[in-house]
Design an enzyme around this catalytic site. Structure first.
Site, PDB file in Angstrom:
ATOM      1  N   TYR A 241       0.879  -1.164   0.000  1.00 46.62           N
ATOM      2  CA  TYR A 241       0.000   0.000   0.000  1.00 46.62           C
ATOM      3  C   TYR A 241       0.913   1.209   0.000  1.00 46.62           C
ATOM      4  CZ  TYR A 241      -4.551  -2.104   0.680  1.00 46.62           C
ATOM      5  OH  TYR A 241      -5.718  -2.774   0.483  1.00 46.62           O
ATOM      6  N   ASP A 269      -6.049  -0.468  -6.600  1.00 46.62           N
ATOM      7  CA  ASP A 269      -7.511  -0.349  -6.647  1.00 46.62           C
ATOM      8  C   ASP A 269      -8.097   0.213  -5.358  1.00 46.62           C
ATOM      9  OD1 ASP A 269      -7.242  -2.426  -4.870  1.00 46.62           O
ATOM     10  OD2 ASP A 269      -8.081  -3.957  -6.188  1.00 46.62           O
ATOM     11  N   HIS A 360     -10.143  -6.754  -5.698  1.00 47.52           N
ATOM     12  CA  HIS A 360      -9.899  -6.683  -4.257  1.00 47.52           C
ATOM     13  C   HIS A 360     -10.932  -7.527  -3.496  1.00 47.52           C
ATOM     14  CE1 HIS A 360      -7.601  -3.812  -1.476  1.00 47.52           C
ATOM     15  NE2 HIS A 360      -8.248  -4.586  -0.638  1.00 47.52           N
TER      16      HIS A 360
HETATM   17  O1  173 Z   1      -9.410  -5.287   1.854  1.00 46.66           O
HETATM   18  C1  173 Z   1      -8.968  -4.774   2.868  1.00 46.66           C
HETATM   19  O2  173 Z   1      -9.548  -4.855   3.945  1.00 46.66           O
HETATM   20  C2  173 Z   1      -7.738  -4.041   2.763  1.00 46.66           C
HETATM   21  O3  173 Z   1      -7.037  -4.266   1.852  1.00 46.66           O
HETATM   22  C3  173 Z   1      -7.386  -3.033   3.723  1.00 46.66           C
HETATM   23  C4  173 Z   1      -7.000  -1.796   3.256  1.00 46.66           C
HETATM   24  C5  173 Z   1      -6.660  -0.815   4.144  1.00 46.66           C
HETATM   25  C6  173 Z   1      -6.724  -1.063   5.476  1.00 46.66           C
HETATM   26  C7  173 Z   1      -7.097  -2.295   5.930  1.00 46.66           C
HETATM   27  C8  173 Z   1      -7.415  -3.284   5.063  1.00 46.66           C
END
Ligand code: 173
Length: 502
Positions: A241, A269, A360
Site C-alpha cells: 500500500y 484499486d 480486491h
Molecule cells: O481489503 C482490505 O480490507 C484491505 O485491503 C485493507 C485496506 C486498508 C486497510 C485495511 C485493510
C-alpha cells in the site's frame, strides 16, 4: 541496576492511571505512554482503559512484536512489573463468546473438510464475530463479491480424451520461481483477528507445499517476523500500500527487497476504501498495526476495521509514479487491482512485469467486473495490439477473486493466466484450524488438480490451452447457471440499520 531493570509494584503502576500520567504493562514491562494520549498513534480511549494495568492480552493480536520499543523512547520503559501484583483488566467473557468457544470445540475433524467452501462455513460459526465481519465483508451490496465466484460458472470445459494421463503435473513457475501449483496465497490484512499466529500460519503451510505467499503491508505480524518464519529458499512476494509519505514507501520497498522479496505487488484499486457494511457495523476498537502507527495519521474508529487503519494510503498515486518505483527497486513490479484491458496494456507499456486482474475480493467498487472476465479481454488485446501471446515470461497475468476449486484455477490457466491468487479461503482455514487448516486446504487443491487434469486430458499445465474452455458466455451476466448452494449458503443476508435498544 539500570532503571529498565527495576521491579515496579502493581500498586505503583496502578497509581498512574490517568491522562496526566499513564503507565501500562505489556509482556511484563512497564511503559510510560502518557505522550501517546494525544491520539497521534494509538487510540487514547483504549490506552486509558488499560492505564495502570496489564494490556498484553488486548495489545498482542494487532501489534507486531517490538512495536512499543520502536515507537517509544527507551527511557519510557520504566522497569519490570511485579506481575503477581499487577491489576489485570477484567475481560468480560460474554454469553456470545462462551457460546462461540463451545462451537469452536465442536469443529469437525480436518478429514471431514472436503473442499474450500467447508472452511468458510466452519469459520463463520467458530471465529470471533469481528473477524468474520472484517474478512467476509465486501463493498456495498456485495454484488461483485458474488460475481467473482459466479463468473467461473459461465465458463465450461471442453475436455479431451484418450491422452495418456498416467502422470499429471500441475507445477509451474511464477515470475521465474517454482511453485507446486499455479496459485499463490494473496495478501489479506489483520491475520491475528482470526488466529493468534496470524500470517505465520500461511508462511508455514506455504513452505510445506512449495507455494508462494504474498506478504501484506497490513499484516498483524511484522514483515520481518513473517520473513524470518520462512524456510531457507522459500519464495515470498510483497504487497504494497503506497504511503502518502514517499520516504516511508521507499524505506518499506527497499527493506522488502533487501529481505529477499521476489516481487512487488503494488495495490492500485484502493485510493479510498470501499464501504464494507458488515465490517462498519462492528465498532472497531482494536489497536492499529505498525504501518498505521508509523504514519502517525488520525484513525477514525467508527467505520470498521479496514477504514480505521487505511488513512495512510495515498489517493494521489498515478501512472507517473511507476518510473519512481522502477528507480528505487529491482524487484519485478506488478500492479494489483487492474480492472480493464486498457490499464493492463498501460501497465505493459510502462514496463511492469505483470498485472493482477482483481477487484480486491469485491471489497472496493461494487459492480467492478470479475478478474476472470477481464482476463478474456486482456489476453485478446495484448495479442492484437501488442503481439504478445500468453502466458508469457515477460509479462505475467494473475487473477484473483472467488476462486474455490481447481476447476476455477484451470479455467484461468486455460485462458492465459500464469497463476491465481487465493485469499479468504486460507484465512478461514487458519481461523478455524491454524496452520493445519491451511495445510489441509492446499492438500485439497492438490487432490482436485490431480483429478481435474486427468479428466481434462492435460498431463501438464502447458496442455491446458484456450481450446479447453468455452468462455463465450463469460460476459453474459444474465445466463442461468445451476444454483451453487455450498458457496451461496456461506453468505449471510446483508443487514439494514437496526433500531437502538432502549
Ligand atoms: O481489503 C482490505 O480490507 C484491505 O485491503 C485493507 C485496506 C486498508 C486497510 C485495511 C485493510
Amino acid at each position: 541496576m539500570s532503571s529498565a531493570e527495576q521491579v515496579i509494584s502493581g500498586a505503583t503502576i496502578a497509581a498512574h492511571n490517568s491522562r496526566e500520567s499513564c503507565w501500562i504493562v505489556v509482556h511484563g514491562k512497564v511503559y510510560d505512554v502518557t505522550d501517546f494520549l494525544d491520539g497521534k498513534c494509538w487510540g487514547s480511549k483504549i490506552i486509558l482503559k488499560y492505564a495502570g494495568k496489564d494490556a498484553t492480552a488486548e495489545y498482542d493480536p494487532i501489534h507486531p512484536p517490538n512495536t512499543i520499543e520502536t515507537h517509544l523512547a527507551p527511557e519510557k520503559c520504566l522497569g519490570i512489573a511485579d506481575m503477581g501484583t499487577v491489576a489485570k483488566v477484567e475481560i468480560k467473557v460474554t454469553e456470545e463468546e462462551k457460546a462461540r468457544l463451545d462451537r469452536f470445540a465442536l469443529r469437525p475433524s480436518l478429514d471431514e473438510v472436503l473442499n474450500l467452501h467447508d472452511f468458510e462455513a466452519i469459520a463463520r460459526q467458530v471465529m470471533p464475530e469481528k473477524a468474520w465481519a472484517y474478512y467476509s465483508s465486501a463493498a456495498d451490496d456485495e454484488i461483485t463479491n458474488r460475481e467473482n465466484h459466479a463468473a467461473f460458472h459461465r465458463i465450461w470445459f471442453r475436455p479431451r480424451i484418450l491422452r495418456d494421463v498416467t502422470t499429471v503435473d500441475w507445477s509451474t513457475t511464477i515470475l521465474g520461481h517454482p511453485s507446486r501449483m499455479p496459485i499463490y496465497i494473496t495478501a489479506t490484512a489483520l491475520g491475528k483477528l482470526g488466529h493468534p499466529d496470524g500470517e505465520l500460519n500461511l508462511t508455514r503451510a506455504a513452505a510445506k507445499h512449495g507455494i508462494i505467499q504474498m506478504i501484506p503491508t497490513l499484516a498483524s505480524c511484522s514483515f520481518d517476523q513473517i520473513v524470518d518464519a520462512a524456510q531457507p529458499g522459500q519464495v515470498q512476494f510483497f504487497q504494497l500500500y503506497v504511503n502518502k509519505d514517499r520516504a516511508v514507501t521507499r524505506r518499506i520497498v527497499q527493506h522488502a527487497e533487501k529481505r529477499g522479496m521476489k516481487g512487488l505487488f503494488v495495490t492500485v484499486d484502493a485510493p479510498q476504501l470501499g464501504r464494507r457494511e458488515k465490517d462498519m457495523r462492528m465498532k472497531f476498537d482494536a489497536e492499529d498495526p505498525a504501518e498505521v502507527s508509523n504514519a502517525g495519521t488520525k484513525v477514525d474508529r467508527s467505520q470498521g476495521a479496514a477504514r480505521a487503519i487505511s488513512s495512510f494510503i495515498d489517493p494521489g498515486l498515478k501512472w507517473g509514479d511507476i518510473k519512481w518505483f522502477q528507480s528505487i527497486t529491482k524487484m519485478p513490479i506488478i500492479l494489483k487491482g487492474v480492472q480493464t484491458w486498457e490499464d493492463a496494456l498501460m501497465a505493459y507499456d510502462y514496463g511492469c512485469q505483470g498485472v493482477v486482474l482483481s477487484n480486491h475480493g469485491g471489497r472496493q467498487l461494487d459492480f467492478a467486473p470479475s478478474g476472470i472476465e477481464v482476463l478474456v479481454d486482456v489476453v485478446k488485446q495484448l495479442r492484437e495490439q501488442r503481439g504478445l501471446t500468453l502466458p508469457n515470461e515477460k509479462f505475467q497475468i494473475f487473477v484473483d477473486g472467488g476462486v474455490r476449486r481447481a476447476t476455477d484455477i484451470l479455467k484461468a490457466i486455460a485462458l492465459g493466466a500464469t497463476a491465481v491468487g487465493i485469499g479468504r479461503p486460507f484465512i478461514y482455514a487458519f481461523s478455524a484450524y491454524g496452520t493445519d487448516g491451511v495445510d489441509r486446504a492446499l492438500q485439497i487443491l492438490h487432490d482436485e488438480f490431480a483429478m481435474c487434469m486427468r479428466l481434462l486430458g492435460a498431463p501438464t499445465l502447458k496442455d491446458v490451452v484456450p481450446e479447453m474452455v468455452d468462455a463465450a458466455n463469460v460476459k453474459s451476466h444474465i445466463v442461468a447457471v445451476p444454483g451453487d448452494t455450498l458457496y451461496l449458503n456461506n453468505y449471510q443476508d446483508m443487514q439494514h440499520a437496526q433500531l437502538r435498544t432502549l
